[in-house]
Each structure stands twice: as structure tokens, then as C-alpha cells.
Enzyme design. Structure first.
Site, mmCIF file in Angstrom:
data_model
loop_
_atom_site.group_PDB
_atom_site.id
_atom_site.type_symbol
_atom_site.label_atom_id
_atom_site.label_comp_id
_atom_site.label_asym_id
_atom_site.label_seq_id
_atom_site.Cartn_x
_atom_site.Cartn_y
_atom_site.Cartn_z
ATOM 1 N N ASN A 1 -4.071 6.007 -1.171
ATOM 2 C CA ASN A 1 -3.739 6.112 0.254
ATOM 3 C C ASN A 1 -3.192 7.489 0.625
ATOM 4 O O ASN A 1 -3.318 7.916 1.779
ATOM 5 C CB ASN A 1 -2.779 5.004 0.681
ATOM 6 C CG ASN A 1 -3.528 3.701 0.918
ATOM 7 O OD1 ASN A 1 -4.623 3.719 1.471
ATOM 8 N ND2 ASN A 1 -2.982 2.595 0.471
ATOM 9 N N SER B 1 0.823 -1.204 0.000
ATOM 10 C CA SER B 1 0.000 0.000 0.000
ATOM 11 C C SER B 1 0.857 1.253 0.000
ATOM 12 O O SER B 1 0.367 2.339 -0.292
ATOM 13 C CB SER B 1 -0.864 0.035 1.262
ATOM 14 O OG SER B 1 -1.637 -1.130 1.354
ATOM 15 N N GLU C 1 -4.249 0.079 -8.692
ATOM 16 C CA GLU C 1 -3.235 1.092 -8.995
ATOM 17 C C GLU C 1 -2.001 0.375 -9.539
ATOM 18 O O GLU C 1 -1.518 -0.578 -8.927
ATOM 19 C CB GLU C 1 -2.831 1.860 -7.732
ATOM 20 C CG GLU C 1 -3.877 2.846 -7.261
ATOM 21 C CD GLU C 1 -3.450 3.582 -6.005
ATOM 22 O OE1 GLU C 1 -3.560 4.815 -5.984
ATOM 23 O OE2 GLU C 1 -3.015 2.936 -5.028
HETATM 24 N N1 LIG Z 1 -5.926 -4.711 4.185
HETATM 25 C C1 LIG Z 1 -6.192 -3.898 3.176
HETATM 26 O O1 LIG Z 1 -7.262 -3.267 3.113
HETATM 27 C C2 LIG Z 1 -5.174 -3.717 2.076
HETATM 28 C C3 LIG Z 1 -5.566 -3.078 0.892
HETATM 29 C C4 LIG Z 1 -4.644 -2.956 -0.158
HETATM 30 C C5 LIG Z 1 -3.337 -3.425 0.008
HETATM 31 N N2 LIG Z 1 -2.986 -4.035 1.188
HETATM 32 C C6 LIG Z 1 -1.597 -4.520 1.305
HETATM 33 O O2 LIG Z 1 -1.618 -5.924 1.063
HETATM 34 C C7 LIG Z 1 -0.564 -6.544 1.830
HETATM 35 C C8 LIG Z 1 -1.160 -7.640 2.670
HETATM 36 O O3 LIG Z 1 -2.130 -7.082 3.537
HETATM 37 P P1 LIG Z 1 -3.297 -7.974 4.188
HETATM 38 O O4 LIG Z 1 -4.291 -7.020 4.718
HETATM 39 O O5 LIG Z 1 -3.692 -9.057 3.251
HETATM 40 O O6 LIG Z 1 -2.485 -8.633 5.414
HETATM 41 P P2 LIG Z 1 -2.844 -9.945 6.233
HETATM 42 O O7 LIG Z 1 -2.135 -9.829 7.521
HETATM 43 O O8 LIG Z 1 -4.311 -10.198 6.220
HETATM 44 O O9 LIG Z 1 -2.166 -11.132 5.360
HETATM 45 C C9 LIG Z 1 -0.785 -11.292 5.182
HETATM 46 C C10 LIG Z 1 -0.499 -12.782 4.998
HETATM 47 O O10 LIG Z 1 0.880 -12.975 4.669
HETATM 48 C C11 LIG Z 1 1.324 -14.175 5.282
HETATM 49 N N3 LIG Z 1 2.781 -14.188 5.384
HETATM 50 C C12 LIG Z 1 3.576 -13.602 6.311
HETATM 51 N N4 LIG Z 1 4.868 -13.877 6.037
HETATM 52 C C13 LIG Z 1 4.891 -14.633 4.916
HETATM 53 C C14 LIG Z 1 5.926 -15.228 4.145
HETATM 54 N N5 LIG Z 1 7.200 -15.055 4.463
HETATM 55 N N6 LIG Z 1 5.581 -15.970 3.061
HETATM 56 C C15 LIG Z 1 4.286 -16.142 2.714
HETATM 57 N N7 LIG Z 1 3.255 -15.596 3.414
HETATM 58 C C16 LIG Z 1 3.553 -14.856 4.498
HETATM 59 C C17 LIG Z 1 0.618 -14.172 6.636
HETATM 60 O O11 LIG Z 1 0.564 -15.491 7.179
HETATM 61 C C18 LIG Z 1 -0.766 -13.613 6.276
HETATM 62 O O12 LIG Z 1 -1.703 -14.627 5.964
HETATM 63 C C19 LIG Z 1 0.104 -5.423 2.617
HETATM 64 O O13 LIG Z 1 1.219 -4.961 1.905
HETATM 65 C C20 LIG Z 1 -0.976 -4.350 2.675
HETATM 66 O O14 LIG Z 1 -0.454 -3.047 2.828
HETATM 67 C C21 LIG Z 1 -3.864 -4.198 2.213
#
Ligand SMILES: NC(=O)c1ccc[n+]([C@@H]2O[C@H](COP(=O)([O-])OP(=O)(O)OC[C@H]3O[C@@H](n4cnc5c(N)ncnc54)[C@H](O)[C@@H]3O)[C@@H](O)[C@H]2O)c1
Length: 289
Positions: free
Chosen positions: A196, A124, A157
Site C-alpha cells: 500500500n 492495510s 504480507e
Molecule cells: N478491501 C480490500 O481490498 C482490502 C485488502 C486488504 C486488506 N483490507 C483490510 O481488511 C479489513 C476489512 O476490510 P473489508 O474490505 O473486508 O471491509 P468490509 O467493510 O467489506 O467488511 C468488514 C466487516 O466487518 C464487520 N464488523 C464490523 N464491526 C464488527 C465487529 N465489532 N465484530 C465483528 N465484525 C464486525 C462488518 O459487519 C463487515 O462485514 C480492513 O482492515 C481493510 O483495510 C482490505
């Protein structure tokens, strides 16, 4: 791989809120999907998340039972990154922690064989160039930033870095707008990108408003829903995004611009310390269990 090769094999790293959605929409679009999680327990939880989302699609009449089964049949889940070796596009969606993402890109550099593959991040806010420089092939790295929930929100994006090759930009654009039928906007490689940069100061303002006793969480959210026709208020939206993610995004933006409006307020930091992460933990500014 050349820019005209059709993409059929995609990888996703991290199967949380976002990765599960990216895997789901890719498989629904007919792609063969490999999802890599951190360990077996996380693999099981990730697969369960995808199954629950597809089951909801069936309940709402958006998906037949056959289409659900075919979609699931196209998704392989594992904790072994080597399974990404033959992928043409890989989208990284691990937590918004720079050190962790740098490790993931180092791994991708080692395991993805295709010298024209797209190595994408769903970050993000972390500048794409930082992630690109963790690899020996920065020209293949790009930001493909989806929105939550991925199966519902149409926007993506696209964020090339200064070094991203034009063929990689084209392939990523074709995946997002052609294969997935998302609406693509482009952003320069600045922490927070377009959405963002506008959204985070608003969310943080609502948290500061609550923290100062100006209004209750309920009234702040109702104010923006009833008064501005937003689909949800800023505190409910922060809970949906995840308060750990809101904090991490704000910190990256603060580090980049040094603007006080991006600094996470103490109330947000204490809630994350307490494990009150929003919907995913059952309690944030509102309660969900
Ligand atoms: N939450 C939102 O609304 C949103 C929106 C857009 C972008 N994002 C971005 O997406 C990304 C993920 O966010 P999220 O909300 O899905 O987080 P989340 O915590 O729900 O999921 C992250 C996942 O990654 C896994 N993980 C951790 N280390 C790992 C590794 N070494 N190898 C493989 N998997 C691993 C975790 O077990 C977890 O299931 C972030 O960069 C966040 O900024 C989030």
C-alpha cells in the site's frame, strides 16, 4: 501452544470482502473455522458471501460440489466473540477504523484462552504495535495482510511488531505459506506496509487527475490497462477495494508520514460521505448496477 503444534482451529472476525475470503481459503485448506460478525444480519450476509464465492468456484470448475459442501461444513458463523475461545489463530478483518480494531483486540485478549495463540490483523495500514498494545500480550500480535480477492491473489504480507515473539512469526508464516500456500513477503511495522505504500499514492494520483478534469474515468483506466498491461485501471481498482477503505488507508499513512501524497483528495472524501463506496455499494468511479 508451542511453535511445533499443528494449527487446526482458526477464527476470523468480520466477514465482509476480506474476512469472507480468509474464512473460505482457510476452510478449503482443511481448517476448522469460526467466523464472528457484528450481529445476526451481518452473520447471514457474511455466510451468503462465502456461499456465493464457493458457488462461483463450482461454476468455474475449480471446486467440486462435494468440496464446496465440505468447506461450508467446516465454517461456523456467529455474533458471539466467546466462540473464539479455543482458537489457535484469529485474524481480525473488521473495517479500517482504529478505534474499532482496538476494541476487537481488547475483546480477543479477554476471550482467546491459548497463551500461544496468534492474534492477527488484516489491517492495510494501521501500525501493528498500536493494536498489540490494546492487549496484555503484545508478543502474540502480528499483521497477516491478505489481498483482495483472497481466494485469487497469492500474496500475504507478514508484519511483526517490535514486540512480536519469534514463535508467533513462525506460526503465522507457516499458516500463510504452508497451510494456505500463499507467497509471503515481510514488512516492517510502518503504516501501509510494502504494497500500500506504493499503491495508495498511485490510486490517489488517479483520483486527483479525474478531479482536475485532466481526463475521464474511462480514459484513465483504459490508459493503464492498455498502455501498461495492468489488469485493471486505478479507479476501477479503488472501486474494487472500496472507497471507504482507500480513504482510511490513506488517512493512516498520512497520519504516520505527513506526506501530502498520502492525503485523500476532496473528491474521494465527498464520495465516501455520499455512500458511493465502489462495487460494494453499486457505484463509485464507475457504476455496477
Ligand atoms: N478491501 C480490500 O481490498 C482490502 C485488502 C486488504 C486488506 N483490507 C483490510 O481488511 C479489513 C476489512 O476490510 P473489508 O474490505 O473486508 O471491509 P468490509 O467493510 O467489506 O467488511 C468488514 C466487516 O466487518 C464487520 N464488523 C464490523 N464491526 C464488527 C465487529 N465489532 N465484530 C465483528 N465484525 C464486525 C462488518 O459487519 C463487515 O462485514 C480492513 O482492515 C481493510 O483495510 C482490505
Amino acid at each position: 501452544m508451542s511453535a511445533t503444534d499443528e494449527v487446526s482451529r482458526i477464527g476470523v472476525i468480520g466477514c465482509g470482502l476480506m474476512g469472507s475470503g480468509i474464512a473460505e481459503v482457510s476452510a478449503r485448506a482443511g481448517l476448522d473455522v469460526v467466523v464472528v460478525e457484528a450481529d445476526q444480519a451481518a452473520v447471514d450476509a457474511g455466510r451468503a458471501r462465502i456461499e456465493a464465492s464457493l458457488a462461483q468456484g463450482v461454476r468455474r470448475g475449480k471446486l467440486s460440489e462435494d468440496a464446496r459442501d465440505e468447506t461450508l461444513g467446516r465454517i461456523r458463523t456467529t455474533w458471539e466473540p466467546d466462540a473464539l475461545g479455543d482458537r489457535q489463530i484469529v485474524v481480525e478483518a473488521v473495517p479500517e477504523v482504529e478505534a474499532l480494531k482496538l476494541q476487537v483486540f481488547d475483546t480477543l485478549d479477554k476471550v482467546v484462552a491459548d497463551e500461544g495463540a496468534v492474534l492477527a490483523s488484516n489491517t492495510s495500514s494501521i501500525p501493528i504495535m498500536k493494536l498489540a498494545m490494546a492487549t496484555g500480550r503484545p508478543e502474540q500480535v502480528i499483521g497477516i495482510h491478505f489481498f483482495n480477492p483472497v481466494p485469487v491473489l497469492p500474496l500475504v504480507e507478514l508484519v511483526p511488531s517490535l514486540l512480536t515473539a519469534p514463535a508467533v512469526v513462525d506460526r503465522a508464516a507457516s499458516y500463510a505459506s504452508g497451510t494456505l500456500a500463499k507467497h509471503v513477503i515481510r514488512s516492517q511495522d510502518r503504516a501501509g506496509f510494502v504494497v500500500n505504500s506504493l499503491l495508495i499514492p498511485y490510486l490517489l494520483s488517479s483520483i486527483r487527475m479525474l478531479e482536475s478534469g485532466f481526463a475521464t474515468a474511462e480514459d484513465i483506466d483504459i490508459g493503464m490497462v492498455q498502455g501498461c498491461a495492468h489488469p485493471m485501471g486505478p479507479l476501477a481498482l479503488s472501486d474494487l477495494i472500496g472507497l471507504d477503505t482507500v480513504t482510511a488507508v490513506a488517512e493512516s499513512m498520512y497520519e504516520e508520514f505527513k506526506e501530502p501524497l498520502y492525503a485523500p483528495p476532496p473528491m474521494l472524501l465527498r464520495m465516501v460521505d455520499a455512500g458511493l463506496l465502489g462495487r460494494k455499494s453499486g457505484r463509485g468511479f464507475h457504476r455496477y448496477r
